[in-house]
Scaffold this motif. Structure first.
Motif, short mmCIF file in Angstrom:
data_model
loop_
_atom_site.label_atom_id
_atom_site.label_comp_id
_atom_site.label_asym_id
_atom_site.label_seq_id
_atom_site.Cartn_x
_atom_site.Cartn_y
_atom_site.Cartn_z
N SER A 119 -66.79 -91.58 66.53
CA SER A 119 -67.18 -90.24 66.97
C SER A 119 -68.69 -90.05 67.06
O SER A 119 -69.16 -89.06 67.62
CB SER A 119 -66.60 -89.18 66.02
N GLU A 158 -67.30 -96.36 73.96
CA GLU A 158 -67.40 -95.03 74.54
C GLU A 158 -68.74 -94.43 74.12
O GLU A 158 -69.32 -94.82 73.11
CB GLU A 158 -66.26 -94.13 74.07
N SER A 163 -68.61 -93.29 79.54
CA SER A 163 -68.91 -91.93 79.09
C SER A 163 -67.82 -91.00 79.57
O SER A 163 -67.55 -90.90 80.78
CB SER A 163 -70.27 -91.47 79.63
N SER A 202 -60.67 -92.23 67.62
CA SER A 202 -60.85 -90.95 68.28
C SER A 202 -59.69 -90.74 69.24
O SER A 202 -58.82 -91.59 69.39
CB SER A 202 -62.19 -90.92 69.03
N ASP A 214 -72.37 -91.71 68.26
CA ASP A 214 -72.96 -92.75 69.10
C ASP A 214 -73.81 -93.71 68.29
O ASP A 214 -73.88 -94.91 68.60
CB ASP A 214 -73.81 -92.11 70.21
N ASP A 224 -70.40 -90.62 73.63
CA ASP A 224 -70.23 -89.16 73.66
C ASP A 224 -71.33 -88.51 74.47
O ASP A 224 -71.11 -87.55 75.20
CB ASP A 224 -70.24 -88.59 72.24
N ASN A 225 -72.52 -89.06 74.33
CA ASN A 225 -73.69 -88.52 75.02
C ASN A 225 -74.16 -89.51 76.07
O ASN A 225 -74.30 -90.71 75.78
CB ASN A 225 -74.80 -88.23 74.00
N THR A 233 -67.86 -87.88 79.70
CA THR A 233 -68.47 -86.84 80.54
C THR A 233 -68.56 -87.29 81.99
O THR A 233 -68.17 -86.57 82.91
CB THR A 233 -69.88 -86.49 80.02
#
Length: 345
Positions: free
Chosen positions: A193, A217, A237, A121, A195, A219-220, A239
């Motif tokens: 990409s 990592e 994360s 990614s 989870d 994503d959510n 985010t």
């Protein structure tokens, strides 16, 4: 890409096998039909398949002529097929690709303590670039062949193409991690990409190497707990990190500018390093002040880690113990190199 190359290599092997099979078929045919010995049968088969027309070792009967005709047709057809397969293999550069792939697999087999970056990614590409800049041994594993070319383009000025090691394969297949040297790797960075895929790969990797450090990592944010259950040591994360950085730019702009210099600047070479103190090191038992680390290396020690205990901005009277990890900031690689030598002996 790897599977396609293996498929074409198998075609070459099959082509040579067919040629050998036709030769054996000819030898046994003459031995059975004409009752010849093996030497005459070998000579007649070689002469027939090579279309030399040297002359018959012995007269042929009706069945012999019929068998020879069949052998010529089968032989020419097999030769044409084999020539086409081998020519395509050579002209398309498959031989060079095959040799490079074998060389790469041998290099991976010899690696120990390397990092495997699974995925590719945007975050994964950045991880690879940073590791490449620090010359940290790594293997890139991805289920998407196009990712390899994308990563090569990013690190082309850092790593020679022949030194970039990668494996293309299904992320859910154990063989992909095995080829990447999971048994001897020290770290796995999972940057897929999805989870759910990150969880699956982490579980599989933990089962294959119990001592492996796994970083993933998420994503959510809701996936962080599941990744922890899967045995991931560190979950990041995007985010949370981006949100935290933005808030810090509002609250502590100067501090964030300093951190950006350490992590991103190409002009001011400030880097943070970790130095492990060996039990045989002369530093063991000395205070920071008596160790003369600052005087001899010019390094700034910002923290000392002992197990799970962290001492930030340690006092000059802090005693250095075996197994301590010294967290330092350097402006030149020779500084940390000097400290590593001091920490080793």
């Amino acid at each position: 890409m790897e599977e396609d190359l293996k498929k074409r290599t198998r075609h070459v092997i099959i082509a040579f096998s067919l040629v050998a099979a036709v030769f054996v078929f000819g030898v046994f045919g003459y031995m059975i039909i004409e009752k010849w010995d093996i030497v005459d049968a070998l000579f007649m088969t070689a002469m027939t398949l090579s279309t030399v027309g040297y002359g018959l070792p012995k007269p042929l009967d009706y069945n012999g002529y019929l068998f020879t005709t069949i052998l010529i047709v089968i032989g020419i057809s097999t030769y044409l097929y084999a020539i086409g397969v081998v020519t395509s293999f050579l002209l398309d550069g498959d031989l060079r690709k095959y040799m490079r792939l074998r060389r790469m697999m041998k290099m991976i087999d010899k690696m120990e303590g390397h990092c495997i970056v699974m995925g590719g990614s945007e975050i994964g590409k950045y991880v690879i670039k940073q590791l490449a800049m620090r010359k940290h041994p790594l293997v890139f594993a991805t289920p998407t062949p196009t990712r390899v070319d994308e990563v090569k383009a990013i690190i082309k000025d850092i790593v020679k193409e022949g030194d970039f090691l990668y494996v293309v394969g299904d992320a859910m297949d154990e063989q992909t991690l095995t080829k990447a040297g999971i048994s001897k790797a020290s770290t796995l960075v999972v940057t897929l990409s999805d989870d759910s895929l990150n969880v699956y790969v982490s579980l599989m990797a933990r089962n294959m190497n119990k001592s492996l450090k796994i970083i993933s990592e998420a994503d959510n944010v809701t996936a962080i707990k599941r990744l922890r259950y899967a045995g991931v040591d560190n979950v990041l994360s995007a985010t949370e990190i981006v949100g935290s950085r933005m808030a810090s730019l509002v609250l502590n702009p100067a501090l964030q500018s300093f951190m950006d210099i350490i992590h991103q600047s190409n002009n001011i070479h400030l880097k943070m390093e970790e130095i492990l103190v060996n039990v045989r090191s002369n530093l063991v038992g000395k205070t920071l002040n008596d160790s003369n680390i600052r005087k001899e290396t010019g390094l700034l020690i910002v923290a000392i880690q002992n197990g799970t205990d962290f001492k930030f901005n340690p006092d000059p009277s802090t005693v250095i113990n075996a197994g301590d990890i010294l967290v330092v900031i350097e402006s030149d690689e020779s500084q940390s190199k000097k400290l590593r030598e001091m920490a080793e002996k």
